[in-house]
Write a protein that holds these residues in place. Structure first.
Motif, short mmCIF file in Angstrom:
data_model
loop_
_atom_site.label_atom_id
_atom_site.label_comp_id
_atom_site.label_asym_id
_atom_site.label_seq_id
_atom_site.Cartn_x
_atom_site.Cartn_y
_atom_site.Cartn_z
N THR A 219 0.83 -1.20 0.00
CA THR A 219 0.00 0.00 0.00
C THR A 219 0.87 1.25 0.00
O THR A 219 0.59 2.21 -0.73
CB THR A 219 -0.93 0.00 1.23
OG1 THR A 219 -1.71 -1.19 1.21
CG2 THR A 219 -1.84 1.21 1.23
N ILE A 220 1.90 1.25 0.78
CA ILE A 220 2.82 2.39 0.82
C ILE A 220 3.52 2.55 -0.52
O ILE A 220 3.61 3.67 -1.05
CB ILE A 220 3.85 2.23 1.97
CG1 ILE A 220 3.14 2.36 3.31
CG2 ILE A 220 4.96 3.26 1.86
CD1 ILE A 220 4.00 1.99 4.50
N LEU A 221 3.99 1.47 -1.09
CA LEU A 221 4.66 1.52 -2.39
C LEU A 221 3.71 2.05 -3.46
O LEU A 221 4.08 2.91 -4.26
CB LEU A 221 5.18 0.13 -2.77
CG LEU A 221 5.87 0.02 -4.12
CD1 LEU A 221 7.12 0.88 -4.16
CD2 LEU A 221 6.22 -1.42 -4.41
N PHE A 222 2.49 1.54 -3.47
CA PHE A 222 1.50 2.01 -4.44
C PHE A 222 1.21 3.50 -4.25
O PHE A 222 1.09 4.24 -5.22
CB PHE A 222 0.21 1.19 -4.30
CG PHE A 222 -0.85 1.58 -5.28
CD1 PHE A 222 -0.74 1.23 -6.62
CD2 PHE A 222 -1.95 2.31 -4.87
CE1 PHE A 222 -1.72 1.59 -7.53
CE2 PHE A 222 -2.93 2.69 -5.76
CZ PHE A 222 -2.81 2.33 -7.11
N SER A 223 1.11 3.94 -3.01
CA SER A 223 0.85 5.35 -2.73
C SER A 223 1.98 6.24 -3.23
O SER A 223 1.74 7.31 -3.81
CB SER A 223 0.65 5.57 -1.24
OG SER A 223 -0.45 4.85 -0.77
#
Length: 130
Positions: A8-12
Motif C-alpha cells: 500500500t505504501i509503495l502504491f501510494s
C-alpha cells in the motif's frame, strides 16, 4: 498483513509520483500566456514582435510533451537496467531542479533558459511510464 501495508505504501508513493508528473504538465499552462503574450510581458523583450512572441509561446507549449516523448523511452530502458526506484528518484530530482531553473529564468528574462528547462522537465517526466 505487513506485506499488504508495504504494498500500500509503495502504491501510494508511485501514484504520488504520477500525480507530480501530471501537475508538471499543467502547472505552467495558466502562467505561459502572461509570460509570453501579454503587453507587459515578463520574460521576453518588449521590442519583440507579436509573431515572435507567439512562436516562443508555441515552442514552450510543445517542448514538454516532446521531452516526455523521448524521456519515456530513455527512462524506461534505464529503469529496466538500473531498477525502478533509482530512476524514480532521479526523475523526481530532475523535475525539482528543472522547476527551480524555470523559476529562475523568469527574473533573468531568459526565454531560452525557460524553454530548455521545460524540455528537460519533460524528459524527467519520463518516469510516468514506470
Amino acid at each position: 498483513m505487513a506485506s499488504l501495508s508495504k504494498n500500500t505504501i509503495l502504491f501510494s508513493v508511485l501514484m504520488m509520483t504520477i500525480v507530480i508528473d501530471v501537475i508538471g504538465m499543467g502547472l505552467v499552462i495558466p502562467l505561459l500566456p502572461s509570460l509570453f503574450l501579454s503587453g507587459q510581458t515578463q520574460i521576453v523583450s518588449g521590442a519583440m514582435t507579436p509573431i515572435a512572441r507567439d512562436g516562443l509561446y508555441a515552442i514552450t507549449m510543445g517542448v514538454w510533451p516532446l521531452g516526455m516523448f523521448f524521456g519515456n523511452a530513455v527512462v524506461g530502458t534505464l529503469s529496466d537496467r538500473l531498477g525502478r526506484k533509482p530512476m524514480l528518484q532521479a526523475c523526481l530530482m530532475g523535475m525539482a531542479i528543472t522547476y527551480a531553473v524555470s523559476a529562475a529564468a523568469i527574473p533573468l528574462k531568459s526565454p531560452l533558459l525557460f524553454i530548455v528547462s521545460r524540455l528537460l522537465n519533460g524528459v524527467s517526466s519520463g518516469s510516468f511510464v514506470l
